[in-house]
Design an enzyme around this catalytic site. Structure first.
Site, PDB file in Angstrom:
ATOM      1  N   LEU A  22       6.187  22.653  -2.882  1.00 15.08           N
ATOM      2  CA  LEU A  22       6.263  24.111  -2.837  1.00 15.08           C
ATOM      3  C   LEU A  22       4.923  24.804  -2.613  1.00 15.08           C
ATOM      4  CD1 LEU A  22       8.892  24.683  -5.674  1.00 15.08           C
ATOM      5  CD2 LEU A  22       9.283  24.156  -3.255  1.00 15.08           C
ATOM      6  N   CYS A  23       3.838  24.063  -2.443  1.00 13.94           N
ATOM      7  CA  CYS A  23       2.554  24.681  -2.081  1.00 13.94           C
ATOM      8  C   CYS A  23       2.601  25.091  -0.613  1.00 13.94           C
ATOM      9  CB  CYS A  23       1.393  23.707  -2.285  1.00 13.94           C
ATOM     10  SG  CYS A  23       0.843  23.576  -3.979  1.00 13.94           S
ATOM     11  N   HIS A  24       1.990  26.220  -0.316  1.00 11.34           N
ATOM     12  CA  HIS A  24       1.898  26.678   1.066  1.00 11.34           C
ATOM     13  C   HIS A  24       0.811  25.895   1.797  1.00 11.34           C
ATOM     14  CE1 HIS A  24       3.771  30.149  -0.913  1.00 11.34           C
ATOM     15  NE2 HIS A  24       4.308  30.393   0.264  1.00 11.34           N
ATOM     16  N   MET A  73      -4.777  25.165  -6.310  1.00 10.93           N
ATOM     17  CA  MET A  73      -4.248  23.797  -6.200  1.00 10.93           C
ATOM     18  C   MET A  73      -5.096  22.955  -5.254  1.00 10.93           C
ATOM     19  SD  MET A  73      -2.048  23.824  -8.464  1.00 10.93           S
ATOM     20  CE  MET A  73      -1.722  22.095  -8.247  1.00 10.93           C
ATOM     21  N   ASP A 104     -11.401   4.091  -7.873  1.00 10.62           N
ATOM     22  CA  ASP A 104     -11.013   2.995  -6.992  1.00 10.62           C
ATOM     23  C   ASP A 104     -12.215   2.151  -6.569  1.00 10.62           C
ATOM     24  OD1 ASP A 104      -9.187   1.478  -5.289  1.00 10.62           O
ATOM     25  OD2 ASP A 104     -10.202   2.480  -3.627  1.00 10.62           O
TER      26      ASP A 104
END
Length: 169
Positions: A74-76, A112, A127
């Site tokens: 739902l992020c643009h 975000m 990593d």
């Protein structure tokens, strides 16, 4: 409280930002990567066997910010105009502080994207260093500042949860 990511039937939906004004939007986030003295020493000396850890993490963070809409439902998708990922080595704690910065002129915020950049940079450090220290921890990923939109300028305030400790932060 209105839940903005639900439609009238209670189904998940992307918020319509068509009617929002375009404005400058900025967000800063950070994350900490804590590791053993041995792993930190190798990172600091540029002796990690996988290569330049911080250069790789910087690129990963920038790429991640650009791909946030593919990762977070739902992020643009945003046309970012600037993404920056920086590192501060903190040898007294054997950790790396990651600071991300995202900017655009748009109708929705870039929080975000900044959080994703800091998170993926942290995961990349993990990593690349995990062979030396599999107990590396990623901590305190958080939004540090937001500029633009309805709230204007926001920084973390005194309304922290009980027990939240800022020690060595």
């Amino acid at each position: 409280m209105v839940l903005t990511h639900l439609n009238q039937r209670g189904e998940a939906s992307m918020v319509d930002v068509t009617d929002k004004s375009v404005s400058e939007r900025i967000a800063r986030a950070e994350s900490l990567v804590c590791m053993s003295a041995e792993a930190f020493g190798q990172l600091q000396a540029g002796q990690n066997k996988k290569g330049d850890v911080l250069a790789t993490a910087r690129i990963a963070g920038i790429q991640a910010a650009k791909k946030t809409a593919d990762l977070i439902p739902l992020c643009h998708p945003l046309a970012l105009t600037r993404v920056q990922v920086d590192f501060e080595l903190e040898p007294e704690y054997n950790r790396v502080r990651i600071a991300s910065f995202c900017k655009l002129a748009g109708r929705t915020g870039v929080e975000m994207e900044a959080l994703t950049a800091a998170s993926i940079a942290a995961l990349t450090i993990y990593d690349m260093c995990k062979a030396v220290d599999p107990a590396i921890t990623i901590a305190h990923t958080r939004l540090r500042e937001k500029i633009g939109g309805k709230r204007g300028h926001w920084v973390p305030g005194e309304s922290r949860a009980a027990g939240d400790v800022e020690e060595h932060w």
